[in-house]
Design a protein around this motif. Structure first.
Motif, PDB file in Angstrom:
ATOM      1  N   GLN A 101       0.824  -1.205   0.000  1.00 62.02           N
ATOM      2  CA  GLN A 101       0.000   0.000   0.000  1.00 62.02           C
ATOM      3  C   GLN A 101       0.858   1.254   0.000  1.00 62.02           C
ATOM      4  O   GLN A 101       1.960   1.273   0.546  1.00 62.02           O
ATOM      5  CB  GLN A 101      -0.976   0.006   1.172  1.00 62.02           C
ATOM      6  N   LYS A 102       0.346   2.275  -0.652  1.00 62.13           N
ATOM      7  CA  LYS A 102       1.072   3.534  -0.775  1.00 62.13           C
ATOM      8  C   LYS A 102       0.197   4.640  -0.196  1.00 62.13           C
ATOM      9  O   LYS A 102      -1.015   4.653  -0.415  1.00 62.13           O
ATOM     10  CB  LYS A 102       1.325   3.766  -2.273  1.00 62.13           C
ATOM     11  N   ASN A 150      -7.076  -3.346 -10.452  1.00 64.26           N
ATOM     12  CA  ASN A 150      -6.787  -4.216  -9.303  1.00 64.26           C
ATOM     13  C   ASN A 150      -6.176  -3.448  -8.130  1.00 64.26           C
ATOM     14  O   ASN A 150      -5.586  -4.042  -7.236  1.00 64.26           O
ATOM     15  CB  ASN A 150      -5.926  -5.427  -9.693  1.00 64.26           C
ATOM     16  N   GLN A 151      -6.317  -2.147  -8.164  1.00 64.77           N
ATOM     17  CA  GLN A 151      -5.928  -1.340  -7.007  1.00 64.77           C
ATOM     18  C   GLN A 151      -7.179  -0.770  -6.348  1.00 64.77           C
ATOM     19  O   GLN A 151      -8.196  -0.542  -7.007  1.00 64.77           O
ATOM     20  CB  GLN A 151      -5.020  -0.180  -7.446  1.00 64.77           C
ATOM     21  N   LYS A 152      -7.080  -0.577  -5.036  1.00 61.39           N
ATOM     22  CA  LYS A 152      -8.227  -0.046  -4.296  1.00 61.39           C
ATOM     23  C   LYS A 152      -7.775   1.209  -3.561  1.00 61.39           C
ATOM     24  O   LYS A 152      -6.680   1.242  -2.997  1.00 61.39           O
ATOM     25  CB  LYS A 152      -8.686  -1.105  -3.290  1.00 61.39           C
ATOM     26  N   LEU A 174      -3.418   3.857  -1.366  1.00 63.81           N
ATOM     27  CA  LEU A 174      -3.645   3.115  -2.607  1.00 63.81           C
ATOM     28  C   LEU A 174      -3.148   1.700  -2.342  1.00 63.81           C
ATOM     29  O   LEU A 174      -1.959   1.488  -2.063  1.00 63.81           O
ATOM     30  CB  LEU A 174      -2.864   3.759  -3.756  1.00 63.81           C
ATOM     31  N   VAL A 175      -4.073   0.752  -2.396  1.00 66.49           N
ATOM     32  CA  VAL A 175      -3.751  -0.621  -1.991  1.00 66.49           C
ATOM     33  C   VAL A 175      -3.809  -1.527  -3.216  1.00 66.49           C
ATOM     34  O   VAL A 175      -4.779  -1.477  -3.989  1.00 66.49           O
ATOM     35  CB  VAL A 175      -4.771  -1.123  -0.934  1.00 66.49           C
ATOM     36  N   ASP A 176      -2.763  -2.373  -3.371  1.00 68.49           N
ATOM     37  CA  ASP A 176      -2.821  -3.409  -4.413  1.00 68.49           C
ATOM     38  C   ASP A 176      -3.623  -4.580  -3.878  1.00 68.49           C
ATOM     39  O   ASP A 176      -3.299  -5.121  -2.826  1.00 68.49           O
ATOM     40  CB  ASP A 176      -1.404  -3.891  -4.769  1.00 68.49           C
ATOM     41  N   LYS A 177      -4.684  -4.960  -4.592  1.00 66.43           N
ATOM     42  CA  LYS A 177      -5.571  -6.029  -4.089  1.00 66.43           C
ATOM     43  C   LYS A 177      -4.868  -7.385  -4.130  1.00 66.43           C
ATOM     44  O   LYS A 177      -4.084  -7.638  -5.018  1.00 66.43           O
ATOM     45  CB  LYS A 177      -6.838  -6.111  -4.931  1.00 66.43           C
TER      46      LYS A 177
END
Lengths: 179, 309
Positions: A3-4, A158-160, A176-179
């Motif tokens: 996550q960023k 595919n990012q949330k 910004l989270v990579d699922k």
């Protein structure tokens, strides 16, 4: 899962103040305007903006409501689990008012489409604007755009984008989270 | 969010406490919806529901129909008195014919106990039991509990007496299951001839003295005397029944507390309760009717969410 940080606590605070000022520019003393937080997560942003407008910019008698759109969504029976209904609290008239929808993330636009239908159950607003903390542009399924946006984000499918609030998750931040 | 543990609502006996909590939480939201200027939501616009009433009903049928329409479902109605059932058609044939018209859900009232369970094993649709003989009437019990919860804050720990014709009452049986599941203490009160022999096995208190029952309870649910189900005389006269098991204002005033009065309707005014009691602030009979729509909307919505597209 990586996550960023998109916005930290300080940046969230600055953004909220900027959004509040933009609202004041267009709605003056808010006598003809109502703020509607879209359930479940838009209510935190709406509550916070109303608090800033009241406490820091001395706007009196802000009319703030929470609108649940569950029963108006177009994906009923499409998911794995039933849609969870939330509370709607709108104890004022929206007829002929300027309505500002407030949500944390604008993604496909389907939630806002549902909210536009749902608000009709309470009357016919004069106009409706949209305020969102995060605008995930290029992800829209419907022709819906925000009038006020905190930050524009380009994210792939595919990012949330996850917005956290002190009230329910202990911090103000956007990730910004990579699922 | 959790979902209902069942695909049909055949009786309270098949539900869990979590199911009831979920139905009530959803009904809370629908209660808000039905008090809006526009009382309709589009959730079930692709669902078709058949109301099959093999037995007369006014308020339950109207309540279900209103709930379905407020959810935007397409509704078809069927009553046995105007149908081919009169010509000898079987239940399964009748229902299968209706289901061939692409019906997703069936709300059925039937004079025979177990009709809903039977149907659920033979047809591919979600079944809601709207009363099967003297067996169960689950949505009535749910709306009764919901109304108690609304009035008293909780059902748990409350003393509830069900007064009247327990023997023929599907409302009584469903209420006993629902109230016990939620932690209420349940008593039944009525003439001995109208108390089934097995009733104590359900874990309820039994009382034949109405005054004592009312002194014990927080809520009295007065049942209708079902003249149409009485093939023999279970009590000497309506007048004698009223004297022993009817609630009037004097009786309520003689108690040292204010109890809540409920009635599933239709009321025989002057028999189970007098008019001044039915119309008093203690009675929540009209709240029950309003809550009936919200609770039925919740049941239909939650069951519809389990129908796969």
């Amino acid at each position: 899962m990586s996550q960023k940080v998109l916005l930290n606590s300080k940046e969230v605070n600055i953004t909220l103040h900027r959004l509040a000022c933009q609202l004041i520019e267009n709605h003056d003393d808010f006598s003809e305007t109502v703020l509607i937080g879209i359930q479940p997560r838009g209510k935190f942003l709406a509550d916070r903006l109303a608090q800033i407008l009241t406490e820091e910019y001395n706007i009196k008698d802000i009319q703030l409501g929470h609108l649940d759109i569950t029963f108006f969504r177009d994906d009923f029976r499409r998911g794995d689990k039933p849609l969870e209904a939330n509370t709607t609290i709108i104890d004022f008239i929206v007829e002929n008012k300027n309505v500002v929808f407030i949500d944390d993330v604008l993604y496909t636009g389907r939630s806002i489409r549902s909210a536009l239908t749902a608000i009709q159950s309470f009357g016919r607003p004069k106009d409706i604007e949209l305020l969102t903390l995060i605008d995930r542009r290029f992800s829209r399924h419907l022709p819906i755009q925000p009038n006020y946006k905190g930050r524009q984000v380009d994210a792939i499918d595919n990012q949330k984008v996850k917005v956290k609030w002190i009230e329910n998750e202990g911090e103000d931040a956007v990730y910004l989270v990579d699922k | 969010m959790s979902e209902l543990s069942v695909n049909h609502l055949l009786g309270i006996k098949y539900l869990t406490k979590q199911d009831i909590d979920l139905i009530f939480e959803t009904a809370d939201q629908f209660k808000e919806v039905i008090n809006r200027p526009i009382k309709k939501v589009p959730s079930l616009r692709d669902i078709t529901i058949a109301n099959l009433f093999f037995e007369n009903s006014t308020r339950t049928k109207l309540s279900f129909e209103l709930a379905e329409k407020r959810l935007s479902a397409d509704v078809i109605n069927f009553s046995a008195s105007q149908s081919s059932v009169k010509k000898g058609e079987t239940l399964i044939d009748t229902v299968n014919n209706i289901l061939s018209m692409k019906v997703d859900m069936v709300v059925m009232r039937h004079p025979n106990p177990g009709a809903g369970v039977f149907l659920s094993k033979h047809v591919n649709a979600s079944i809601i039991n709207a009363g099967d003989g003297a067996h169960e009437h689950p949505t009535q019990a749910l709306l009764d509990s919901y109304s108690i919860r609304e009035k008293l804050g909780t059902v748990k720990g409350k003393n509830v007496v069900i007064v009247g014709d327990i023997l023929h009452s599907r409302v009584a049986l469903s209420n006993i299951y629902a109230l016990q599941l939620q932690g209420a203490n349940v008593m039944v009160c009525g003439p001995k001839t109208l108390l089934p022999k097995y009733i104590k096995d359900l874990g309820v208190k039994v009382e034949t003295n109405l005054k004592k029952a009312l002194e014990w309870c927080d809520v009295a649910n007065m049942l209708r005397v079902q003249n149409e189900r009485m093939d023999i005389s279970y009590f000497p006269s309506t007048r004698e029944y009223t004297q022993q098991f009817g609630v009037n204002k004097e009786l309520l005033d003689s108690l040292d507390k204010e109890i809540v009065i409920m009635h599933p309707g239709p009321i025989n005014r002057g028999v189970e309760i007098t008019s001044d009691v039915a119309d008093s602030k203690q009675a929540i009979i009209l709240n029950q009717v309003e809550n009936g729509v919200a609770v039925r909307m919740a049941v239909i919505y939650l069951l519809a969410s389990k129908i796969k597209q």
